[in-house]
Write an enzyme that holds these catalytic residues in place. Structure first.
Site, PDB file in Angstrom:
ATOM      1  N   ASP A  31       8.737  -7.697  13.212  1.00  0.00           N
ATOM      2  CA  ASP A  31       8.190  -6.366  13.009  1.00  0.00           C
ATOM      3  C   ASP A  31       7.237  -6.367  11.814  1.00  0.00           C
ATOM      4  O   ASP A  31       7.557  -6.910  10.746  1.00  0.00           O
ATOM      5  CB  ASP A  31       9.343  -5.388  12.768  1.00  0.00           C
TER       6      ASP A  31
ATOM      7  N   GLU B  61       4.166  -9.181  15.343  1.00  0.00           N
ATOM      8  CA  GLU B  61       3.427  -7.923  15.383  1.00  0.00           C
ATOM      9  C   GLU B  61       2.455  -8.027  14.208  1.00  0.00           C
ATOM     10  O   GLU B  61       2.812  -7.744  13.066  1.00  0.00           O
ATOM     11  CB  GLU B  61       4.360  -6.726  15.225  1.00  0.00           C
TER      12      GLU B  61
END
Length: 652
Positions: free
Chosen positions: A303, A340
């Site tokens: 993330d 990401e």
């Protein structure tokens, strides 16, 4: 501090650590004779409470062990109790002594699928089975065991990997709206599995529950990828609680502003982990080792991974130590690494993320495909580039075609059903006046906002959903689909449902039957992509594989005359293997009217030898078939209806 029970406020035993005997360099350590599995413990750390210098020591606060493999929660846990300075008047969170050696893996091994043979299913572990209509026993709904009960569904669909939203122990009360942190992007520990997903309140049982789930998924040939949050913690900013890192060494674990009482907030969540500090780097690597070696996890989606490329001042680093540590680590060799590649402070590194092993979420694929299929002008070239694996982003350094993780929807944003049903977000239920969530969704409601009984609009929506699924699964790259998109799961227009642990976000198990035609479409599409319907691999290979040994010819409605203009809404192209034995012809019509497309000749074959594999505008039974069952077109042209995609195949 050793405790007998999770609800205890007072420890049963206190062991003071002497720096002359219990500290070696940066590390404190103590041997406790006869300590047993299940022992509850915590730490108190003495030091200056001087936020202006980055120090937030609190000699009264009981802190978690950063390396604890399980966390015990008292019944009346309240986040707010941990925000003040001084001793708690209520039971604290407690770490648990665990013995990892006794679990029987029954010879479990990592499936080790290549990305070329991977289809990722992003899912919320709890929301997958929490709905009462899931058919899962009540005590198993929303748990690791509950997911195990639904493995046959995933196998039937054709999924090869599940990407689980965060399962590290998180703080469910870390929610600005005062609701619930459902998604789990709020870690308390980087080692402990989330207790709330266990079938038992016993903090030791959670480890076995997680491992049972992984073992069962592996037995079904499905890999386990974890969405991991190494960019921030649940402790938030200067007004947040002190669970662990703040009280152990705040200035080491977090990136601070020049005013060291303030936290750098590159995450949008209040704090930023100081990932390239040597101590924090080691903790991240040790955490990854734990999940691979002890829990048999197959991969990780990082993330806001770009934060891991920032230094302790928040500046991007050309060669970030922690990312190279991960890239070159032998334990992680063969583990799927997905980034990401952006953060909340504007750092965007898609196509330029460091290293050779990383794959990247391709946000540009999502945005450009949405835009083209909505009928926007001036995006034909971008659309084609995305379907070809985004060579503008990933072509350098001889990266493989699957560098791009292609997706149209993910947990953050509209579901696929809502993408074709709403022009605007509808987040009123979040309690923030509909101000949260993105305003730019690239969506199109097909004529009416929200639910409708208009059969024409429903037909168009189903067609658009099939278009998006076909593009995702046939484009160059590794595809990812969102939980429930195969059955038109809806969040009623909410594009930021992070705070809802209810039927708004849970999988509705009536939908696969209700939308069985769509389920059939994606199931066959996945079977063909993964070569399950043919013994001739070259004939049934995906576009990603075929392009490695193929030549491509571009067309418009007329052969060899593609329209690259500002107003173009259609494209066709032929992919023929270099051996000349197989070919595929793709037609995309994003116009609001049907178009007649000329069909090409290929080596040793006429234009009438094509067979129709896919036409998303047709009804169930005709919209897709197994490639070996494709029907002869027997024409030199093909009329493709508005807002549709067709794929022809040929074997000579």
């Amino acid at each position: 501090m050793l405790f007998d029970h999770v609800e205890d406020v007072t420890p049963q035993q206190i062991i003071s650590l002497d720096p002359t005997t219990h500290r070696t360099y940066h590390y404190w350590h103590v041997f406790v004779p006869s300590i047993k599995r299940g022992q509850l413990y915590g730490y108190k750390v003495t030091g200056p409470h001087d936020p202006s210098q980055g120090h937030r020591f609190d000699r009264e606060k009981i802190l978690l062990d950063p390396y604890a493999k399980s966390v015990a929660f008292p019944k009346n846990f309240r986040r707010g109790d941990y925000t003040h300075v001084g001793a708690l008047a209520v039971p604290s969170l407690k770490s648990v002594v665990c013995d990892l050696s006794g679990y029987d893996w029954d010879g479990d091994e990592h499936p080790r699928r290549s990305f070329a043979q991977t289809v990722i299913y992003e899912m919320h572990l709890s929301g997958f089975t929490k709905n009462p209509n899931s058919g899962v026993a009540k005590e198993w709904r929303g748990t690791y065991r509950g997911l195990m009960e639904k493995i046959p569904y995933l196998v039937d669909l054709g999924i090869t990997a599940v990407e689980l939203l965060p399962v590290f122990q998180f703080d469910p009360q870390d929610c600005p709206s005062g609701m619930v942190n459902y998604w789990g992007y709020s870690p308390i520990s980087f080692f402990a599995p989330h207790q709330g997903y266990s079938t038992s309140t016993n903090p030791l049982k959670v480890l076995d529950d997680f491992r049972d789930m992984v073992k069962a998924l592996h037995q079904a040939g499905i890999e386990v990828i974890l969405d991991v949050v190494y960019n921030h913690t649940a402790e938030g900013n200067q007004g947040g609680p002190s669970y662990c890192f703040k009280g152990i060494d705040n200035a080491i674990y977090y990136t601070l502003e020049e005013d060291q009482s303030q936290y750098a907030n590159y995450t949008g969540t209040g704090n930023t982990l100081n990932a390239n500090n040597p101590i924090v780097r080691r903790m991240i690597i040790d955490s990854l080792h734990f999940w691979v070696k002890e829990m048999h996890v197959d991969g990780f989606r990082f993330d806001l991974a770009s934060i891991l490329s920032r230094d302790n001042k928040g500046r991007p680093i050309e060669n970030p130590p922690v990312l190279w540590d991960i890239e070159s680590d032998p334990v992680l060799s063969g583990t799927k690494l997905i980034a990401e590649a952006w953060d909340a402070a504007g750092l965007y590194q898609v196509g330029s993320f460091i290293g050779d092993s990383w794959k990247e979420w391709n946000g540009k694929f999502r945005d450009d495909v949405r835009s083209f299929m909505r009928g926007d002008k001036g995006v034909i070239s971008k659309f084609v580039t995305r379907t070809m694996g985004s060579p503008d982003l990933f072509e350098k350094d001889n990266r493989e075609p699957e560098q791009s993780i292609n997706f149209i929807t993910c947990h953050d944003g509209f579901t696929l059903n809502d993408l074709v049903s709403y022009n605007e977000k509808h987040n009123e239920a979040n309690g923030e006046g509909n101000r949260d969530g993105s305003n730019d969704n690239g969506s199109w409601n097909c004529g009416i906002e929200g639910d409708t009984e208009d059969l024409q609009i429903e037909s168009l929506r189903n067609r658009q959903i099939k278009n998006f699924l076909a593009i995702t699964l046939l484009s160059v790259g590794a595809p990812m689909i969102l939980m429930g998109d195969e059955a038109r799961r809806t969040q009623r227009g909410n594009n930021n449902a992070y705070c809802h642990d209810n039927e708004l976000t849970w999988f509705d198990w009536d939908l696969p039957k209700k939308n069985n035609a769509l389920f059939r479409f994606i199931k066959i599409l996945l079977a063909c992509r993964l070569q399950r319907d043919s013994t001739k691999a070259e004939f049934s290979m995906s576009l990603s594989q075929l392009l490695k040994q193929a030549r491509i010819t571009w067309h418009g409605v007329a052969l060899n005359r593609p329209d690259w203009s500002e107003n173009s809404h259609s494209i066709a192209f032929t992919v023929q293997s270099l051996s000349g034995t197989s070919a595929m012809h793709y037609i995309v019509n994003a116009h609001s009217d049907p178009l007649d497309f000329e069909l090409p000749k290929t080596d040793s074959a006429s234009a009438k030898n094509w067979k129709r594999w896919i036409d998303t505008s047709l009804g169930s039974g005709d919209d897709i078939c197994l490639i070996t069952e494709a029907q002869v077109v027997n024409s030199i042209t093909y009329k493709l209806n508005a807002h549709a995609i067709a794929v022809m195949v040929r074997q000579t």
